[in-house]
Design a protein around this motif. Sequence first.
Motif, short mmCIF file in Angstrom:
data_model
loop_
_atom_site.label_atom_id
_atom_site.label_comp_id
_atom_site.label_asym_id
_atom_site.label_seq_id
_atom_site.Cartn_x
_atom_site.Cartn_y
_atom_site.Cartn_z
N GLU A 41 11.69 9.36 -0.29
CA GLU A 41 10.57 10.04 -1.06
C GLU A 41 10.05 8.70 -2.05
N GLN A 42 8.73 8.48 -2.42
CA GLN A 42 8.25 7.78 -3.26
C GLN A 42 7.24 8.61 -4.34
N PRO A 43 7.75 8.38 -5.45
CA PRO A 43 8.78 7.52 -6.12
C PRO A 43 10.01 8.10 -5.98
N THR A 44 11.18 7.30 -6.14
CA THR A 44 12.53 7.88 -6.23
C THR A 44 13.48 6.88 -6.99
N TYR A 45 14.75 7.32 -6.81
CA TYR A 45 15.79 6.75 -7.43
C TYR A 45 15.69 5.21 -7.30
N HIS A 46 15.66 4.24 -8.35
CA HIS A 46 15.47 2.90 -8.17
C HIS A 46 16.28 2.31 -7.33
N ARG A 47 17.70 2.43 -7.61
CA ARG A 47 18.83 1.96 -6.81
C ARG A 47 18.73 2.07 -5.55
N MET A 48 18.39 3.42 -4.90
CA MET A 48 18.17 3.49 -3.55
C MET A 48 17.07 2.50 -3.07
N GLY A 80 17.78 -5.16 3.81
CA GLY A 80 16.84 -5.30 5.03
C GLY A 80 17.05 -3.98 5.77
N LEU A 81 17.04 -2.84 5.19
CA LEU A 81 17.44 -1.55 6.11
C LEU A 81 15.90 -1.01 6.57
N SER A 82 15.84 -0.45 7.84
CA SER A 82 14.76 0.22 8.23
C SER A 82 14.78 1.67 7.40
N TYR A 83 13.44 1.66 7.12
CA TYR A 83 13.03 2.92 6.34
C TYR A 83 11.76 3.51 6.45
N GLN A 84 11.29 4.75 6.07
CA GLN A 84 10.05 5.28 6.21
C GLN A 84 9.79 5.89 4.60
N THR A 85 8.77 5.97 4.39
CA THR A 85 8.61 6.75 3.02
C THR A 85 7.43 7.93 3.28
N ILE A 86 7.92 8.96 2.11
CA ILE A 86 6.84 9.92 1.97
C ILE A 86 6.61 10.39 0.65
N GLU A 145 3.28 16.61 6.85
CA GLU A 145 3.65 14.99 6.75
C GLU A 145 5.43 14.68 7.21
N LEU A 146 6.00 15.38 6.42
CA LEU A 146 7.71 15.31 6.66
C LEU A 146 7.99 15.62 8.25
N SER A 153 5.93 14.95 10.61
CA SER A 153 5.65 13.88 11.27
C SER A 153 6.66 12.53 11.41
N HIS A 154 7.27 12.36 10.31
CA HIS A 154 8.41 11.68 10.05
C HIS A 154 9.46 11.98 10.78
N PHE A 155 9.84 13.22 10.80
CA PHE A 155 10.84 13.62 11.67
C PHE A 155 10.77 13.42 13.26
N LYS A 156 9.37 13.57 13.66
CA LYS A 156 9.09 13.81 15.02
C LYS A 156 9.33 12.25 15.76
N THR A 157 9.29 11.23 14.84
CA THR A 157 9.32 9.87 15.28
C THR A 157 10.60 9.64 16.00
N GLY A 158 11.68 10.93 15.75
CA GLY A 158 13.15 10.39 16.42
C GLY A 158 13.87 9.51 15.94
N LYS A 159 13.34 8.84 14.72
CA LYS A 159 14.17 7.62 14.03
C LYS A 159 14.96 7.88 12.91
N ILE A 160 14.71 9.06 12.36
CA ILE A 160 15.12 9.16 10.97
C ILE A 160 16.73 9.39 11.13
N LYS A 161 17.57 8.60 10.40
CA LYS A 161 18.69 8.78 10.29
C LYS A 161 19.17 9.91 9.36
N PHE A 162 18.53 9.99 7.96
CA PHE A 162 18.90 10.99 7.07
C PHE A 162 17.54 10.83 6.13
N PHE A 163 17.30 11.76 5.61
CA PHE A 163 16.29 11.90 4.47
C PHE A 163 17.08 12.09 3.01
#
Length: 423
Positions: free
Chosen positions: A169-176, A184-190, A201-202, A204-214
């Motif tokens: 999520e954006q915004p979120t915990y700054h340490r994350m 250099g991890l692969s990520y997506q934002t909502i 919108e959530l 649509s992200h899950f549909k990409t088939g790339k999400i490891k965890f939310f």
Amino acid sequence: MKKQSKYQEVVSYLKNAIESGRFPTGSRLPSIRQLSLDFHCSKDTIQRALLELRHEQYLYAKPQSGYYVLEQGQHQDLEIEVTDEHASAYDDFRLCVNETLIGRENYLFNYYDNHEGLDELRQSVHKLLFEQGLYCKPDQLVLTSGTQQALFILSQITFPSQTTDILVEQPTYHRMNRLLIAQGLSYQTIERRINGIDIEELESHFKTGKIKFFYTIPRFHYPLGHSYSEEEKKSILSLASQYNVFIVEDDYLGDLDAKKNPSFHYLDREDRVIYIKSFSTSLFPALRITALILPNCIKEAFVAYKNILDYDSNLIMQKALSLYIDSQLFEKNRLARLVGQDRYQKQLEEIVDRLPCPLPHFPLHDGVLLDLTHYPKIASLKHSQLGLDFFEDAYLGACPYQFVKVSLDNLEKVLNYLKAELD
């Protein structure tokens, strides 16, 4: 009539003995070793009982000597009035650390080969979570040296889905955010708004088939303070099930939920929620202990990776936290914080009632969130001495300066500035 536990039996016996005068004021109690032999129980059970009696001001301790009976009647005068819940938690935990150091040289001079964490603490946390409506098997619990270590390990291990992207999520915990960038991890934002996220919108992200965890903070979101409703959680879980996505539930302020709304983990029926409970925010930041409830399918990989990072979290602190939980001091201070939150809400209402115009605001547990669309001039106070937090670190991209957090102490100063500008 329900049979007393051994712990309750020891507490009742010693209370009666003190109140009846069998153990007179100033007398020394038998040693922990002797009491454990008398009651046919462990030394830890005796120590828990003595700690409770000390907390209730029946006893006091002399270093390297033992426990002595406090003058009866005096303990009523010594009852602690909680005026600062953080100070009270610190004092109580210091007491537990001191108790832990008595006769526990094995925690100082030996290694502990259970990388899931100290067994005593895992049992204490399991009981605590059960009382909070978080049901799991004891072997699903793993302890780490803080939430940052937990998130790092989760970001590194391979999940059953073999996917790579982390949805945040954006915004979120700054340490994350820092973790994603530094590795250099692969990520997506909502976008997380003041009223939640867009479920379509959530998907649509899950549909990409790339999400490891939310990764989500469902209760008292940092930094917006929003909490998902039960219906929203069920919708998110349904999508996670449909698209084979895991949910990392960071419940860092769950202890302050007086309504005890159900967590993602409680509602989960498919073992796809990773629940994170931090004790740093419940007590104080220096206590780097976090508990996770892990699905069986990732626990082995998680523990193996943790073994690479450290041999184990601080055993003294783990044992002290176990004692702190078992002696009901954790619950005592949790309730004190809830009282503090009620007091804060009343102070906020009093300030708002004095204002000449309505104040669009959103209460946080440690301040007030102001919507800058209503108060654009506040941005000019960024470099003032008012301690305003615009959450720059909570965004992976440029901060949009949509919100600002103001402490209760500075709220009237900020609003007086705005009033002067408007006049």
